[in-house]
Design a protein around this motif. Structure first.
Motif, PDB file in Angstrom:
ATOM      1  N   SER A  22     -37.714 -14.639   4.829  1.00  0.00           N
ATOM      2  CA  SER A  22     -38.387 -15.627   3.977  1.00  0.00           C
ATOM      3  C   SER A  22     -37.820 -17.015   4.217  1.00  0.00           C
ATOM      4  CB  SER A  22     -38.236 -15.246   2.504  1.00  0.00           C
ATOM      5  OG  SER A  22     -38.844 -13.993   2.259  1.00  0.00           O
ATOM      6  N   ARG A  23     -36.531 -17.100   4.414  1.00  0.00           N
ATOM      7  CA  ARG A  23     -35.893 -18.388   4.690  1.00  0.00           C
ATOM      8  C   ARG A  23     -36.361 -18.946   6.030  1.00  0.00           C
ATOM      9  NH1 ARG A  23     -30.462 -19.283   1.996  1.00  0.00           N
ATOM     10  NH2 ARG A  23     -30.493 -17.965   0.174  1.00  0.00           N
ATOM     11  N   TRP A  24     -36.475 -18.088   7.043  1.00  0.00           N
ATOM     12  CA  TRP A  24     -36.968 -18.549   8.349  1.00  0.00           C
ATOM     13  C   TRP A  24     -38.412 -19.020   8.240  1.00  0.00           C
ATOM     14  CZ3 TRP A  24     -35.163 -14.829  12.819  1.00  0.00           C
ATOM     15  CH2 TRP A  24     -33.766 -14.850  12.898  1.00  0.00           C
ATOM     16  N   GLU A  25     -39.187 -18.320   7.443  1.00  0.00           N
ATOM     17  CA  GLU A  25     -40.583 -18.725   7.235  1.00  0.00           C
ATOM     18  C   GLU A  25     -40.628 -20.138   6.649  1.00  0.00           C
ATOM     19  OE1 GLU A  25     -44.537 -16.946   4.933  1.00  0.00           O
ATOM     20  OE2 GLU A  25     -42.577 -16.064   4.540  1.00  0.00           O
ATOM     21  N   ALA A  26     -39.792 -20.400   5.646  1.00  0.00           N
ATOM     22  CA  ALA A  26     -39.758 -21.716   5.004  1.00  0.00           C
ATOM     23  C   ALA A  26     -39.143 -22.785   5.907  1.00  0.00           C
ATOM     24  CB  ALA A  26     -38.988 -21.638   3.686  1.00  0.00           C
ATOM     25  N   LEU A  27     -38.069 -22.445   6.591  1.00  0.00           N
ATOM     26  CA  LEU A  27     -37.352 -23.420   7.424  1.00  0.00           C
ATOM     27  C   LEU A  27     -38.065 -23.750   8.735  1.00  0.00           C
ATOM     28  CD1 LEU A  27     -33.688 -22.103   7.106  1.00  0.00           C
ATOM     29  CD2 LEU A  27     -34.506 -24.345   6.369  1.00  0.00           C
ATOM     30  N   SER A 161     -26.803  -8.490   2.324  1.00  0.00           N
ATOM     31  CA  SER A 161     -25.759  -8.646   3.336  1.00  0.00           C
ATOM     32  C   SER A 161     -25.144 -10.044   3.303  1.00  0.00           C
ATOM     33  CB  SER A 161     -26.330  -8.372   4.731  1.00  0.00           C
ATOM     34  OG  SER A 161     -26.814  -7.056   4.821  1.00  0.00           O
ATOM     35  N   GLY A 162     -25.703 -10.945   2.481  1.00  0.00           N
ATOM     36  CA  GLY A 162     -25.165 -12.297   2.338  1.00  0.00           C
ATOM     37  C   GLY A 162     -25.372 -13.171   3.568  1.00  0.00           C
ATOM     38  N   LEU A 163     -26.467 -12.969   4.277  1.00  0.00           N
ATOM     39  CA  LEU A 163     -26.719 -13.718   5.507  1.00  0.00           C
ATOM     40  C   LEU A 163     -27.265 -15.117   5.262  1.00  0.00           C
ATOM     41  CD1 LEU A 163     -28.363 -10.829   7.571  1.00  0.00           C
ATOM     42  CD2 LEU A 163     -26.015 -11.674   7.749  1.00  0.00           C
ATOM     43  N   GLY A 164     -27.797 -15.371   4.079  1.00  0.00           N
ATOM     44  CA  GLY A 164     -28.386 -16.682   3.785  1.00  0.00           C
ATOM     45  C   GLY A 164     -29.500 -16.997   4.765  1.00  0.00           C
ATOM     46  N   ASP A 165     -29.451 -18.193   5.362  1.00  0.00           N
ATOM     47  CA  ASP A 165     -30.469 -18.595   6.354  1.00  0.00           C
ATOM     48  C   ASP A 165     -30.273 -17.869   7.681  1.00  0.00           C
ATOM     49  OD1 ASP A 165     -31.505 -20.377   4.503  1.00  0.00           O
ATOM     50  OD2 ASP A 165     -30.500 -22.123   5.375  1.00  0.00           O
ATOM     51  N   TRP A 166     -29.185 -17.185   7.844  1.00  0.00           N
ATOM     52  CA  TRP A 166     -28.799 -16.421   9.018  1.00  0.00           C
ATOM     53  C   TRP A 166     -28.984 -17.206  10.317  1.00  0.00           C
ATOM     54  CZ3 TRP A 166     -31.191 -11.542  11.591  1.00  0.00           C
ATOM     55  CH2 TRP A 166     -30.195 -10.861  12.299  1.00  0.00           C
TER      56      TRP A 166
END
Length: 183
Positions: A22-27, A161-166
């Motif tokens: 989801s973060r990659w989609e937004a970023l 897993s706490g990867l955030g934006d990974w």
């Protein structure tokens, strides 16, 4: 690699706002392949939806799959006559629908297709993934012809897993795609 040519394939129950997909989609502007039922996934329905999205794209796509999304890639590739529409796939933490505890909820997903994918792929597996053993991840990679990357003890490589934006995962994707573009 244009952002609209990168398709995000979440697994069972979708990927929430804190998940790296989801973060990659937004970023990065990548496109999520939405399924009509995230809670009761039917393999045939998911395959048909992926096929529809790929046919609507203006050119070949890169698939970024997590968990059951990895199984979707293998199942779709084993049935589709349009595999030329996929340039490559990043397969992260495949969920194993043949595990005893998952069989009752993922009834249509077994057996797992074990044929080589007709496009380049890389599969990331973890030593302590509760949904797929490291050995099983390696077996999937071998059967699918995927390059295997051991991601250590990172659980299911999801929000928990706490990867955030990974950014490390995104770097793997971009470097790998650059290598594929050069060959």
């Amino acid at each position: 690699m244009s952002p609209s040519s990168v398709l995000i394939l979440p697994g069972w129950q979708n990927s929430g706002a804190a998940h790296w997909q989801s973060r990659w989609e937004a970023l990065h502007g990548y496109v999520r392949v939405d399924q009509h039922d995230w809670m009761r996934p039917l393999r045939g329905d998911w395959i048909a939806r992926l096929e529809d999205v790929l046919l609507s794209q203006s050119g070949p796509s890169v698939l970024v799959a997590h968990s059951l999304g990895c199984m979707l890639v293998a199942a779709w590739a084993s049935h589709s006559r349009n595999t030329h529409l996929v340039k490559a796939a990043l397969l992260v933490a495949p969920g194993d629908p043949e595990r005893e505890e998952l069989r009752p909820v993922l009834t249509s997903w077994a057996p797992v297709p074990m044929q080589a994918l007709p496009f380049p792929s890389v599969l990331l597996g973890s030593h302590n993934d509760p949904y797929c053993s490291l050995q099983r991840s390696q077996a999937f990679a071998g059967a699918w012809g995927s390059q295997f990357l051991d991601y250590g003890h990172a659980g299911h490589l999801n929000a928990e897993s706490g990867l955030g934006d990974w950014p490390q995962g995104h770097e793997i994707l971009t470097q790998w795609m650059q290598e594929k573009d050069e060959t």
